[in-house]
Write a protein that holds these residues in place. Sequence first.
Motif, PDB file in Angstrom:
ATOM      1  N   ARG A 180       0.822  -1.213   0.000  1.00  0.00           N
ATOM      2  CA  ARG A 180       0.000   0.000   0.000  1.00  0.00           C
ATOM      3  C   ARG A 180       0.859   1.267   0.000  1.00  0.00           C
TER       4      ARG A 180
ATOM      5  N   HIS B  39      -7.982   6.446  -5.188  1.00  0.00           N
ATOM      6  CA  HIS B  39      -9.088   5.644  -4.658  1.00  0.00           C
ATOM      7  C   HIS B  39      -9.153   5.776  -3.132  1.00  0.00           C
ATOM      8  N   GLU B  40      -8.021   5.659  -2.483  1.00  0.00           N
ATOM      9  CA  GLU B  40      -8.019   5.737  -1.017  1.00  0.00           C
ATOM     10  C   GLU B  40      -8.329   7.147  -0.528  1.00  0.00           C
TER      11      GLU B  40
ATOM     12  N   HIS C 203     -14.992  10.226   1.882  1.00  0.00           N
ATOM     13  CA  HIS C 203     -16.309   9.685   2.232  1.00  0.00           C
ATOM     14  C   HIS C 203     -16.436   9.509   3.743  1.00  0.00           C
ATOM     15  N   GLN C 204     -15.365   9.057   4.355  1.00  0.00           N
ATOM     16  CA  GLN C 204     -15.420   8.750   5.776  1.00  0.00           C
ATOM     17  C   GLN C 204     -15.356  10.007   6.630  1.00  0.00           C
ATOM     18  N   ARG C 205     -14.486  10.919   6.243  1.00  0.00           N
ATOM     19  CA  ARG C 205     -14.221  12.068   7.100  1.00  0.00           C
ATOM     20  C   ARG C 205     -15.076  13.290   6.741  1.00  0.00           C
TER      21      ARG C 205
ATOM     22  N   PRO D 178     -18.284  13.613   4.819  1.00  0.00           N
ATOM     23  CA  PRO D 178     -19.459  13.173   4.046  1.00  0.00           C
ATOM     24  C   PRO D 178     -20.272  14.322   3.476  1.00  0.00           C
TER      25      PRO D 178
ATOM     26  N   ASP E 267      -9.615  -0.239   7.180  1.00  0.00           N
ATOM     27  CA  ASP E 267      -8.341   0.173   6.580  1.00  0.00           C
ATOM     28  C   ASP E 267      -7.694  -0.924   5.750  1.00  0.00           C
TER      29      ASP E 267
ATOM     30  N   PRO F 111      -8.709  -1.862   1.107  1.00  0.00           N
ATOM     31  CA  PRO F 111      -8.037  -1.545  -0.169  1.00  0.00           C
ATOM     32  C   PRO F 111      -6.861  -2.464  -0.491  1.00  0.00           C
TER      33      PRO F 111
ATOM     34  N   GLU G 279      -2.275  -8.066   8.981  1.00  0.00           N
ATOM     35  CA  GLU G 279      -2.716  -6.752   8.495  1.00  0.00           C
ATOM     36  C   GLU G 279      -4.181  -6.504   8.877  1.00  0.00           C
TER      37      GLU G 279
ATOM     38  N   PHE H 297      -9.119   0.680  13.802  1.00  0.00           N
ATOM     39  CA  PHE H 297     -10.518   1.108  13.791  1.00  0.00           C
ATOM     40  C   PHE H 297     -11.026   1.278  15.220  1.00  0.00           C
TER      41      PHE H 297
ATOM     42  N   GLN I 233      -9.698   4.413  16.676  1.00  0.00           N
ATOM     43  CA  GLN I 233     -10.436   5.581  16.186  1.00  0.00           C
ATOM     44  C   GLN I 233     -11.766   5.721  16.937  1.00  0.00           C
TER      45      GLN I 233
ATOM     46  N   ARG J  55     -24.497   6.231  12.116  1.00  0.00           N
ATOM     47  CA  ARG J  55     -23.100   6.330  11.679  1.00  0.00           C
ATOM     48  C   ARG J  55     -22.141   6.047  12.838  1.00  0.00           C
TER      49      ARG J  55
ATOM     50  N   ARG K 288     -20.554   1.354  14.160  1.00  0.00           N
ATOM     51  CA  ARG K 288     -19.131   1.117  14.389  1.00  0.00           C
ATOM     52  C   ARG K 288     -18.885   0.222  15.596  1.00  0.00           C
TER      53      ARG K 288
ATOM     54  N   LEU L 284     -20.474  11.624  10.883  1.00  0.00           N
ATOM     55  CA  LEU L 284     -19.483  10.682  10.364  1.00  0.00           C
ATOM     56  C   LEU L 284     -19.877  10.145   8.993  1.00  0.00           C
ATOM     57  N   GLY L 285     -18.864   9.848   8.216  1.00  0.00           N
ATOM     58  CA  GLY L 285     -19.079   9.143   6.964  1.00  0.00           C
ATOM     59  C   GLY L 285     -18.999   7.650   7.201  1.00  0.00           C
ATOM     60  N   LYS L 286     -18.744   6.923   6.151  1.00  0.00           N
ATOM     61  CA  LYS L 286     -18.717   5.466   6.287  1.00  0.00           C
ATOM     62  C   LYS L 286     -17.825   4.850   5.222  1.00  0.00           C
ATOM     63  N   VAL L 287     -17.456   3.610   5.469  1.00  0.00           N
ATOM     64  CA  VAL L 287     -16.706   2.816   4.499  1.00  0.00           C
ATOM     65  C   VAL L 287     -17.457   1.499   4.328  1.00  0.00           C
TER      66      VAL L 287
ATOM     67  N   MET M  14     -19.986  -0.710   8.883  1.00  0.00           N
ATOM     68  CA  MET M  14     -20.611   0.576   8.545  1.00  0.00           C
ATOM     69  C   MET M  14     -21.508   0.479   7.318  1.00  0.00           C
TER      70      MET M  14
END
Lengths: 151, 649
Positions: free
Chosen positions: A87, A128-129, A135-137, A139, B329, B332, B405, B413, B416, B465, B469, B637-640, B645
């Motif tokens: 990564r 992409h990341e 999106h996460q931080r 929105p 995380d 990806p 990993e 997570f 956070q 949101r 989590r 908060l957003g989401k992944v 989420m």
Amino acid sequence: MIAMTVPEVLQTYVQRGVFQDFRPAADKKMFDFVWLNYQRMRVQWQPAQQTIYFRDVIPNVAARSKMDQEIRAFLRGRTTADLPEHRRVDPDAFDLVCENRKSQMSVGIRLKTGTEEEGTRQLMAVMHETFIFLHQRWPEYMYESFGSPLE
Amino acid sequence: MSSKETGSNDEPMKASRRSFLKYAAAGAGAAATSAGMAGNAAAQEAEAEVAPTVPAEIADRNAAPLPKIEFPMTGANLFGRACAAEGVAALFCCPGNYNIIHAIADQGIPSYSGRHEGAMTSAADAFIRATGELAVASGTEGPGFTNMISGLAAANSSRTPLLLVASNMRVSMDDTESAIQVMQQQPLTTGIKKYGKRLITPERLAEYVGYTFRQLKTGIPGPVHIDFTAEVSNHEIKSEAELGYYGDSGLYRTDSRPAPSTTDLTKAIDLINASQRPMIVASTGVFYSKAWDALMSLAEKAQIPVVESGPTMGKFPHNHPLSASAAPDALPSADLVILVGQYCMPSAGEYAFGPEAKYIRIQPEALDIGRNMPINVGIVACEKLALEALADMVRKTDRASWINEIAAARKSFQAQNDEYYRIGSGYTDAVHPAVIAKELGDFLYRGELAPEQTTVVAGGFGIARYTRRYLEAHRPGQVINGAYQFGSIGPDVAYAVGVGAGVQQGAGVQASVKGSPIINITGDAGFGFTGMELETQAKYRLPVVNIVYNNNSWGTWYSSRDLPRGAQLHLFQENLRYDKVAEGLGAHGEYVQTPDQFLPALKRAYEIAAEEGIPSVINCQAKKEFWIREQYEPGFLGKVEPGVMSYYH
């Protein structure tokens, strides 16, 4: 195996359905396509500077704003040693670059010792990341600037 | 059934015990607003005298005799008989469509009536999502049916095998506007159902029973909408012989499932063997094909991490070392993604997997494979059969670095989330969503309760949101993703009726937690849509702890707050007392105004649910400004996706 050129690498994403409506300029230095959030994006290849840019890919971000600073910090984090090797953008091979002109942020990668193929693929992954990060931080920004659902 | 379970009106809700709990807490300073009422014993006694009571007809409903249904029988009774034979596990309705609902209830199928047909449709949807068993939603013609449309659309987006039935007027009245409620139903549900039919030919009812259950029980699931004209439901069927082969489900449908081809499996195994960092996405089809054991076998043998998506969580336990559901995380990094039963398909970039990832898709129908995302291998098969075959064929593999990993991403997570809690618990003048989320998670999974005990409806808008989590699923059906895909934020209290009924019965995959309390998370906006279904929860003694995040506004306020004329459109009155609404409807109420009050209130509500079967509302007073990041980090908060989420796909 011979490494691919920037246009050749980008073409692989078209063939794999990642990009839609791919439109390369005649000189093969500017490429338009639809990708994340169904947004039209522009990649610029500057051979002289050995730099590949996603141009104006993050709009409406005031320079030196908190968001601008967080995006830059996120990008710096892509090169740190605590990321898994697959990564990490190797700072010996590439520089990640970021510009903010008139509140339009461009994100790019400058090739040092790395190849065009590696650089293009790394930049794709970073972009992409970065969108995942947004999106996460942020929105509400994604809602206002990219039409993501707020719900 | 004991009086404890039924809540018979001989025991008017044990008001004195609950009063003791509530006012004991108030005496300890945990319910400040109750202080003015504390000690007013006379007033309490007066309240107890007029407390809502459950009539005997409801409390003792399961003891009522079942009528013998024999030929000759009506079309409605034939349909009721078929529902029982096909294993329909519950009916949710409002009065109307009388022939059908009475025929279903007369079969001994657990039957629930509520306050709004839309809410009952949502309840049926949630019952199915939580249990994996079939349920029926029913409403009357005209407005009863139109009320159900939104719930049907949500079920369709969730790929829920819901059977929606509605009555309709006589065919002979078509186009007349004679009397009331004459309309064509099927055009209104176009695009939001798997199959639908207006039944107009009485002699073909049995044939369409076959259509109905073939659609519900085979292929990719989805809702079926049947509307009964009066000619059909009233039609008299004289004998079994009139049904022909449609009297036997073994003749009109098959339980056979498509098996994967060896060629496809070999291609998939080659990709798995070549992959450094494969990941399985366990989605809707894993749940409905009951493929969790096969999934575990494949994951453990080949050391492939599993991340969940879909309307129901728990297909792979979140505390398993291979679970990546709370490891956003790491997503990806996957170089191979195996989408199993991912019926609701994301587009490029909606899932966090990188642009280099390769894809295998497994599902029982080919039509959707390749939509939105390119595939490297498509496997048309029942998910369970495909996973079993892959588990047999795959070689044992050591992927220690990849698993490490995943573990690091889980830790990151959690760190956070811990930071969000640290920040949120510092806001002491109202209840921050991080406080609710973290303390609820600790209570459910790291306290005295068995982590797999409590089923949760994960609803709400902004609050979701946060809570998603911290929610965990340790067994199939433990977390129901309320707003999944269709994005309805209003049905949460109704969803809890369905989930509560499923757990109360111990239906399907809820058998192991039969009778346990459930948690429902919602917001003040959502509560406004289906809050009256608290009365349904109370009258059936469904032990639901409803957590209402009350920030005095729609979740949309913060993005419109600067509009001079528009901002007020997103606001409610402040400090609304949803807890008092609950009390008025026969439930228990708690009002929580500061962070330290939340956990004690949760414990009280859970205890009341467990011991008395009585639902509660915990009205958590927050403030709308919590969504503004500049004032209150971390803000909205957003989401992944996929993972904990996830709720779009």
